[in-house]
Design an enzyme around this catalytic site. Structure first.
Site, PDB file in Angstrom:
ATOM      1  N   GLU A 179      31.490 -31.154 -35.838  1.00 48.27           N
ATOM      2  CA  GLU A 179      32.239 -32.222 -34.838  1.00 48.27           C
ATOM      3  C   GLU A 179      30.922 -32.559 -33.461  1.00 48.27           C
ATOM      4  O   GLU A 179      30.761 -33.380 -33.746  1.00 48.27           O
ATOM      5  CB  GLU A 179      33.315 -31.833 -34.520  1.00 48.27           C
ATOM      6  CG  GLU A 179      34.025 -32.833 -33.449  1.00 48.27           C
ATOM      7  CD  GLU A 179      34.327 -33.778 -34.086  1.00 48.27           C
ATOM      8  OE1 GLU A 179      33.956 -35.124 -33.637  1.00 48.27           O
ATOM      9  OE2 GLU A 179      34.717 -33.694 -35.952  1.00 48.27           O
ATOM     10  N   GLU A 210      26.317 -40.137 -32.715  1.00 50.57           N
ATOM     11  CA  GLU A 210      26.542 -41.200 -32.332  1.00 50.57           C
ATOM     12  C   GLU A 210      26.475 -41.349 -31.274  1.00 50.57           C
ATOM     13  O   GLU A 210      25.829 -42.557 -30.684  1.00 50.57           O
ATOM     14  CB  GLU A 210      28.066 -41.040 -32.289  1.00 50.57           C
ATOM     15  CG  GLU A 210      29.184 -40.822 -33.734  1.00 50.57           C
ATOM     16  CD  GLU A 210      30.489 -41.130 -33.304  1.00 50.57           C
ATOM     17  OE1 GLU A 210      30.997 -41.156 -32.298  1.00 50.57           O
ATOM     18  OE2 GLU A 210      31.103 -40.981 -34.571  1.00 50.57           O
ATOM     19  N   LYS A 226      26.035 -43.061 -38.651  1.00 52.64           N
ATOM     20  CA  LYS A 226      27.152 -42.679 -37.983  1.00 52.64           C
ATOM     21  C   LYS A 226      27.880 -41.859 -39.293  1.00 52.64           C
ATOM     22  O   LYS A 226      28.899 -41.140 -38.877  1.00 52.64           O
ATOM     23  CB  LYS A 226      27.896 -43.833 -37.181  1.00 52.64           C
ATOM     24  CG  LYS A 226      27.224 -43.755 -35.965  1.00 52.64           C
ATOM     25  CD  LYS A 226      27.863 -44.684 -35.373  1.00 52.64           C
ATOM     26  CE  LYS A 226      27.297 -44.818 -33.791  1.00 52.64           C
ATOM     27  NZ  LYS A 226      28.435 -46.206 -32.550  1.00 52.64           N
ATOM     28  N   ASP A 227      28.550 -42.820 -40.317  1.00 43.09           N
ATOM     29  CA  ASP A 227      29.349 -42.303 -41.534  1.00 43.09           C
ATOM     30  C   ASP A 227      29.203 -41.347 -41.538  1.00 43.09           C
ATOM     31  O   ASP A 227      29.711 -40.529 -43.038  1.00 43.09           O
ATOM     32  CB  ASP A 227      28.739 -43.791 -42.540  1.00 43.09           C
ATOM     33  CG  ASP A 227      29.945 -44.794 -41.954  1.00 43.09           C
ATOM     34  OD1 ASP A 227      30.731 -44.908 -40.855  1.00 43.09           O
ATOM     35  OD2 ASP A 227      29.717 -45.347 -42.660  1.00 43.09           O
TER      36      ASP A 227
END
Length: 251
Positions: free
Chosen positions: A70, A77, A95-96
């Site tokens: 995370e 990001e 980002k994906d």
């Protein structure tokens, strides 16, 4: 800004920067807060159910994996947003992929947790395990969880620093946790009163030094005593009162 200003001058500064990064991720990322709360609840459940050390380590490893991915996702990001604010297929792709890594780690953690807890609630072993007296790893695990809860409260409260001040008094929490251990394990009123009195003196010193308010030291005391009760007394009570036939009373 020169390149040298980005370098940490000593390990203590490097450690402080790392802690600030964790705190920033917790404050700004909803998923980071969700994962931290979920891990705290799972860890508490493991302590209450008296999971073996290997299984507890498996849960901790999976939780750490989720938090690490995370944080990597957050850093990626932020880097992409720093490079470009406009839509670009490559930016979306990056980002994906980062979000997909978090999803895989979260699914893995859920599967491991399901297997661990499914085996932990087997009727033939649960009640016998619960009535056993707490061991040193249980004490230490609850203490680590207490520190985590205090740090989370300090970060969320946005007051003071991680080591001083904040909406929860860490000194008060630690003092009352140790007092709670004595109260719940030593069946002597005089010893229990002495332990609680010493913890109260620690809390009073934080108020008199104007580092914490009365509400903040009380918050630390309540969290610590509640955690001590959940980890030390609730398992034995459950082991003695779980109904038959799934959880027969020990003879």
């Amino acid at each position: 800004m020169s390149h040298s200003t980005w370098r940490a001058k000593n390990p203590i500064v490097s450690f402080r920067h790392a802690v600030e990064g964790i705190a920033h991720a917790f404050r700004t990322q909803r998923n980071m807060r969700f994962h931290t709360i979920a891990f705290s609840l799972v860890f508490l459940a493991g302590l209450i159910l008296r999971l073996p050390r290997v299984e507890m380590l498996a849960l901790v490893f999976c939780a750490a994996l989720v938090l690490i991915t995370e944080m990597f996702n957050t850093a990626i990001e932020a880097t992409v947003d720093m490079i470009t604010q406009s839509y670009h297929p490559a930016a979306k792709f990056i980002k994906d992929i980062a979000a997909g890594a978090v999803l895989i780690s979260a699914i893995t953690a859920v599967l491991v947790g399901a297997v661990v807890f499914w085996g932990a609630v087997r009727p033939e072993t649960l009640s016998l395990r619960l009535i056993q007296p707490p061991t040193v790893p249980v004490f230490m695990g609850a203490f680590v969880l207490l520190l985590l809860l205090v740090l989370v409260g300090k970060i969320a409260g946005r007051k003071g620093s991680l080591l001083q001040g904040g909406v929860i008094s860490g000194h008060s929490a630690i003092a009352f946790y140790l007092a709670g251990v004595i109260v719940f394990l030593v069946p002597q009123p005089a010893v229990a009163l002495l332990a609680l009195g010493l913890a109260a003196l620690v809390a009073q010193s934080r108020v008199e030094a104007k580092i914490h308010t009365l509400r903040e030291v009380v918050a630390g005391a309540v969290i610590a005593l509640a955690l001590a009760a959940l980890v030390l007394k609730v398992p034995q009570w459950l082991g003695a009162h779980l109904p038959s036939p799934w959880f027969p009373h020990p003879k």
